[in-house]
Design a protein around this motif. Structure first.
Motif, PDB file in Angstrom:
ATOM      1  N   TYR A  63       0.812  -1.220   0.000  1.00 36.30           N
ATOM      2  CA  TYR A  63       0.000   0.000   0.000  1.00 36.30           C
ATOM      3  C   TYR A  63       0.845   1.270   0.000  1.00 36.30           C
ATOM      4  N   LYS A  64       1.927   1.225   0.801  1.00 33.09           N
ATOM      5  CA  LYS A  64       2.763   2.431   0.954  1.00 33.09           C
ATOM      6  C   LYS A  64       3.443   2.848  -0.347  1.00 33.09           C
ATOM      7  N   GLU A  65       3.517   1.904  -1.285  1.00 28.58           N
ATOM      8  CA  GLU A  65       4.187   2.215  -2.556  1.00 28.58           C
ATOM      9  C   GLU A  65       3.197   2.562  -3.669  1.00 28.58           C
ATOM     10  N   LEU A  66       1.906   2.570  -3.335  1.00 29.06           N
ATOM     11  CA  LEU A  66       0.903   2.743  -4.388  1.00 29.06           C
ATOM     12  C   LEU A  66       0.040   3.982  -4.198  1.00 29.06           C
ATOM     13  N   SER A  67      -0.392   4.553  -5.314  1.00 31.58           N
ATOM     14  CA  SER A  67      -1.441   5.570  -5.277  1.00 31.58           C
ATOM     15  C   SER A  67      -2.725   4.834  -5.639  1.00 31.58           C
ATOM     16  N   LEU A 118      -6.830  11.389 -26.045  1.00 31.15           N
ATOM     17  CA  LEU A 118      -7.525  11.130 -24.775  1.00 31.15           C
ATOM     18  C   LEU A 118      -6.948  11.954 -23.635  1.00 31.15           C
ATOM     19  N   LYS A 119      -7.837  12.235 -22.703  1.00 30.23           N
ATOM     20  CA  LYS A 119      -7.406  12.911 -21.482  1.00 30.23           C
ATOM     21  C   LYS A 119      -8.105  12.195 -20.324  1.00 30.23           C
ATOM     22  N   ALA A 120      -7.377  11.901 -19.284  1.00 27.67           N
ATOM     23  CA  ALA A 120      -8.020  11.221 -18.151  1.00 27.67           C
ATOM     24  C   ALA A 120      -7.578  11.841 -16.832  1.00 27.67           C
ATOM     25  N   PHE A 121      -8.454  11.748 -15.848  1.00 29.32           N
ATOM     26  CA  PHE A 121      -8.194  12.305 -14.523  1.00 29.32           C
ATOM     27  C   PHE A 121      -8.306  11.180 -13.502  1.00 29.32           C
ATOM     28  N   TYR A 122      -7.318  11.105 -12.649  1.00 31.04           N
ATOM     29  CA  TYR A 122      -7.280  10.009 -11.661  1.00 31.04           C
ATOM     30  C   TYR A 122      -7.286  10.603 -10.260  1.00 31.04           C
ATOM     31  N   ALA A 123      -8.291  10.239  -9.480  1.00 28.31           N
ATOM     32  CA  ALA A 123      -8.379  10.777  -8.113  1.00 28.31           C
ATOM     33  C   ALA A 123      -7.935   9.729  -7.116  1.00 28.31           C
ATOM     34  N   TYR A 124      -7.049  10.152  -6.197  1.00 27.51           N
ATOM     35  CA  TYR A 124      -6.649   9.229  -5.126  1.00 27.51           C
ATOM     36  C   TYR A 124      -6.436   9.996  -3.826  1.00 27.51           C
ATOM     37  N   PRO A 125      -6.709   9.344  -2.690  1.00 26.72           N
ATOM     38  CA  PRO A 125      -6.588  10.034  -1.395  1.00 26.72           C
ATOM     39  C   PRO A 125      -5.151  10.494  -1.152  1.00 26.72           C
ATOM     40  N   SER A 126      -5.024  11.724  -0.657  1.00 31.79           N
ATOM     41  CA  SER A 126      -3.678  12.276  -0.471  1.00 31.79           C
ATOM     42  C   SER A 126      -3.207  12.159   0.970  1.00 31.79           C
ATOM     43  N   GLN A 184       4.591   7.534  -6.677  1.00 35.28           N
ATOM     44  CA  GLN A 184       4.181   6.152  -6.424  1.00 35.28           C
ATOM     45  C   GLN A 184       3.637   5.515  -7.712  1.00 35.28           C
ATOM     46  N   THR A 185       3.334   4.240  -7.615  1.00 38.91           N
ATOM     47  CA  THR A 185       2.747   3.561  -8.769  1.00 38.91           C
ATOM     48  C   THR A 185       1.223   3.625  -8.659  1.00 38.91           C
ATOM     49  N   MET A 186       0.598   4.022  -9.740  1.00 42.90           N
ATOM     50  CA  MET A 186      -0.863   4.090  -9.710  1.00 42.90           C
ATOM     51  C   MET A 186      -1.436   2.674  -9.728  1.00 42.90           C
ATOM     52  N   ASP A 187      -2.447   2.483  -8.907  1.00 41.41           N
ATOM     53  CA  ASP A 187      -3.062   1.156  -8.820  1.00 41.41           C
ATOM     54  C   ASP A 187      -4.579   1.327  -8.884  1.00 41.41           C
ATOM     55  N   ILE A 188      -5.217   0.535  -9.747  1.00 39.25           N
ATOM     56  CA  ILE A 188      -6.670   0.712  -9.899  1.00 39.25           C
ATOM     57  C   ILE A 188      -7.460  -0.453  -9.281  1.00 39.25           C
ATOM     58  N   ALA A 189      -6.784  -1.228  -8.439  1.00 37.49           N
ATOM     59  CA  ALA A 189      -7.462  -2.406  -7.860  1.00 37.49           C
ATOM     60  C   ALA A 189      -8.668  -2.022  -7.005  1.00 37.49           C
ATOM     61  N   GLU A 190      -8.698  -0.781  -6.513  1.00 33.97           N
ATOM     62  CA  GLU A 190      -9.834  -0.383  -5.675  1.00 33.97           C
ATOM     63  C   GLU A 190     -10.685   0.696  -6.345  1.00 33.97           C
ATOM     64  N   LEU A 191     -10.651   0.680  -7.637  1.00 29.95           N
ATOM     65  CA  LEU A 191     -11.442   1.642  -8.408  1.00 29.95           C
ATOM     66  C   LEU A 191     -12.931   1.430  -8.145  1.00 29.95           C
TER      67      LEU A 191
END
Lengths: 363, 343
Positions: free
Chosen positions: A24-28, A42-50, A81-88
């Motif tokens: 977890y500590k290594e992922l966004s 294409l344009k995309a926006f990725y939201a993740y808790p800061s 960090q590495t983006m991770d979409i496992a909890e999208l």
């Protein structure tokens, strides 16, 4: 010696996950994605808790590129960090983007075993950026907020239950078209607001969406009742406006298909027992009053359903899945690959039978 | 080899040998090949397999392998083991272990299989019992997909072409691959444990209900046009189910499938062991070491998408030669020899 070898061999079992561990500590952890533009631009926006202390705070990363994967790679360059979409939880797609082959945009999610198929796909009025860069603080983590937001509509039978997997199924199916939640940004604060369901024809958004009430009937006829059905109308009587609110206890439909010349005629008989939730004139213990009210509701519901079907047929979107039933139970009326041509000319009639079975805690 | 089993153990082994490895994927192949009527083809194939088991029961005494037939079976099972391992490893690579070197996971799987293969026969016989509870857990969680199932997907019927019927029947039969294990193991069933018609019927009903349930869930869940794109539809369904206690149900069941598959592999190895050691051999462990090394290196060599797609496209052809024609030939030959000797 033999025991040591056995122990070492067995211990090695626990090492097998090392290569594939993701800490977890290594992922966004991306919870919401917004997609604008088209394949090629294409344009995309990725939201993740800061912040781990305050989950309501989040960062939005922007990526541009020619393909969905390239956009993600581009956005990834902007974080340590590495983006991770496992909890999208939610994928927002702008209406302009959805008009051109939604599946090709989502392939990146279907192909990766890491993507959660339970994520919601939502169509937005205008760019998705404004749905991620909200001016108001949300009460919870943004991904959780959007998920709960959509699920509350699903529980109210306004939106059919959808997710990534169901969306793919509908995009490929011929007898039933995809219907996705349609959101708009409302007020000064630009908070998301449910606006109805977006109508699809195959893999493309038709550019048409149903209103909230039409969506409710499309969901009820096409998918059945979820937890609750709440409806409200304004009745005009003797120059006065009377509020009429009710919950449907059940929504039972019976479909009859007949062939009239070259056309197909579909008739829905709907039985809807209701409980009144709002009716200021009271006196619902009187049969005459109830009959009058039932007739009013029947008329309004029939009108709404007719409007919903008219809009769907004009958009060539078989949102309730008439084709699915015709293919299965009336195969002589079904033509592979030509359903949409037939669907446009189908005559659809609805007869609603409303019964007030409870008046609420007052008469 | 000297051991005895009960008829229940025989059926439990047969169940896990048949369903293991393929149960997450066979429905996609069957439904694509058979078209609209594929689900009917499956149940017809199940009825055929039941009759086949009844014939097997009548004739199993004549199933005595000669030198050539023994090696044909051993060779076919080794090929099956290699292709199965390739498929298992490929599936693991895609779903969970994308970065783990192939040799590590293959080694671990084969280590378990080797241990079972050199242990007493009772180890291989009783291993499937561990998986029994998971069968119920698996079915229970698949039931969460019921709200998304559409009965209308089963209809209309009578729309499949002649070619689709042939292919569908082949795939339907292939869902019961490994039935020859009945002939191999039947003679080890305790003589006092009488095999009745009812026992075979109960076994065949259970396996048909289980496999039929998986196939019908896939049929009613997916739009026919989307199915050709999905390789493991059952895992995809589990991936789409939302539960509160675990984020990814598919991963949990993937590991369960892995355990199920390793047991299925060890049961194939057990068949090889029985057939190989029918003739008195000097060394007991070395052949098993050689077998596992052969499987290991061959699996590494063939681990690519071409082999997996080849397996998916051709596994339906295994059933008739090895489960129908070859046993029928062996039984007919031995029966004729016995009649001649009696004269």
């Amino acid at each position: 010696m033999r025991k040591i070898i056995v122990f070492l061999l067995l211990s090695s079992v626990f090492l097998s996950g090392c290569w594939d561990q993701r800490l977890y500590k290594e992922l966004s952890i991306i919870s919401v994605v917004g997609v604008d533009g088209h394949i090629g631009d294409l344009k995309a926006f990725y939201a993740y808790p800061s912040s781990s202390d305050d989950p309501t705070k989040y960062i939005v990363l922007e990526g541009v590129g020619k393909t969905a994967r390239e956009v993600r790679m581009n956005a990834n360059k902007k974080t340590e960090q590495t983006m991770d979409i496992a909890e999208l939880t939610t994928i927002l797609v702008s209406e302009e983007t959805a008009k051109k082959d939604l599946y090709s945009l989502l392939d990146v999610y279907y192909r990766s075993a890491e993507s959660p198929m339970t994520a919601k796909v939502v169509i937005t009025d205008g760019s998705t950026k404004k749905f991620l860069e909200l001016k108001e603080n949300l009460p919870k983590e943004i991904g959780e907020y959007y998920l709960d937001f959509i699920q509350s509509f699903e529980k109210s039978s306004i939106y059919p239950v959808t997710n990534l997997e169901i969306a793919a199924n509908k995009m490929f199916g011929e007898g039933r078209d995809l219907a996705l939640p349609y959101l708009k940004a409302s007020g000064d604060k630009g908070l998301p607001e449910g606006e109805g369901i977006a109508l699809f024809n195959g893999k493309n958004y038709t550019g048409e969406h149903l209103t909230m009430r039409e969506s409710t009937f499309a969901t009820l006829i096409g998918y059945g009742k979820s937890d609750i059905i709440e409806l409200a109308y304004l009745m005009k009587k003797d120059g006065k406006d009377i509020s009429v609110g009710f919950n449907a206890i059940r929504f039972k439909k019976n479909m009859k298909v007949t062939q009239v010349g070259n056309n197909i005629k579909v008739k829905y008989n709907i039985y809807m027992p209701i409980v009144m939730t709002e009716y200021p004139p009271d006196h619902l213990d009187r049969t005459k009053r109830r009959k009058e009210l039932e007739k009013f509701i029947e008329g309004r519901v029939e009108k709404d359903i007719a409007r919903m079907f008219k809009k769907s047929q004009e958009a060539s979107s078989d949102v309730v899945g008439i084709g699915e039933d015709i293919r299965a139970y009336y195969p002589n009326l079904w033509k592979d690959g030509k359903w949409k041509e037939i669907y446009k000319d189908i005559k659809i009639e609805t007869k609603v039978d409303v019964k007030i079975v409870r008046s609420g805690s007052i008469r | 080899m000297n051991f005895t089993i009960t008829k229940v153990q025989l059926f439990v082994m047969l169940f896990f040998r048949t369903t293991g490895i393929i149960f997450i994927a066979y429905s996609e192949a069957l439904l694509n090949a058979g078209g609209r009527d594929a689900w009917i083809m499956f149940f017809i194939a199940a009825a055929f397999v039941f009759l086949q088991l009844c014939v097997y029961e009548k004739c199993y005494k004549y199933f005595e392998l000669g030198k050539i037939t023994r090696w044909i079976y051993i060779f076919s099972w080794v090929i099956l083991l290699i292709l199965s391992l390739v498929y298992i490893q490929y599936t693991l690579n895609i779903w969970v272990l994308g970065n783990t070197p192939n040799y590590v996971t293959l080694l671990l799987m084969l280590l378990v299989s080797y241990y079972i293969s050199v242990s007493r026969p009772s180890t291989a016989v009783n291993m499937p019992v561990f998986i029994i509870p998971f069968v119920f857990v698996f079915v229970f969680f698949l039931l969460f997909a019921v709200p998304e199932l559409r009965v209308s997907q089963l209809f209309p019927i009578g729309k499949s072409s002649g070619h689709e019927w042939i292919m569908g029947m082949l795939y339907g039969l292939a869902s019961f691959t490994g039935l020859e294990g009945y002939l191999v193991l039947r003679k080890y069933v305790l003589t006092e444990d009488k095999m009745r018609f009812k026992d075979i019927l109960i076994y065949q009903t259970i396996i048909t209900v289980f496999s039929g349930f998986l196939m019908l869930v896939v049929k009613m869940y997916f739009a026919p046009a989307s199915l050709p794109y999905i390789t493991e539809p059952t895992l995809y369904i589990l991936k789409s189910i939302e539960v509160t206690f675990v984020k990814r149900l598919d991963i949990f069941f993937l590991y369960m499938w892995l355990g199920w598959s390793i047991i299925s592999l060890s049961l194939i190895v057990f068949n090889i062991r029985i057939v190989y050691f029918q003739k008195e051999r000097k060394h007991k462990k070395i052949p098993m070491v050689v077998l596992h090394l052969l499987i290991f290196f061959s699996s590494i060599a063939f681990l690519n998408i071409r082999s997996v797609e080849f397996l998916r496209a051709h596994f339906q052809y295994i059933y008739i030669p090895f489960t129908v024609i070859l046993p029928a030939f062996i039984i007919w030959k031995n029966k004729r020899r016995e009649t001649k000797c009696a004269k």
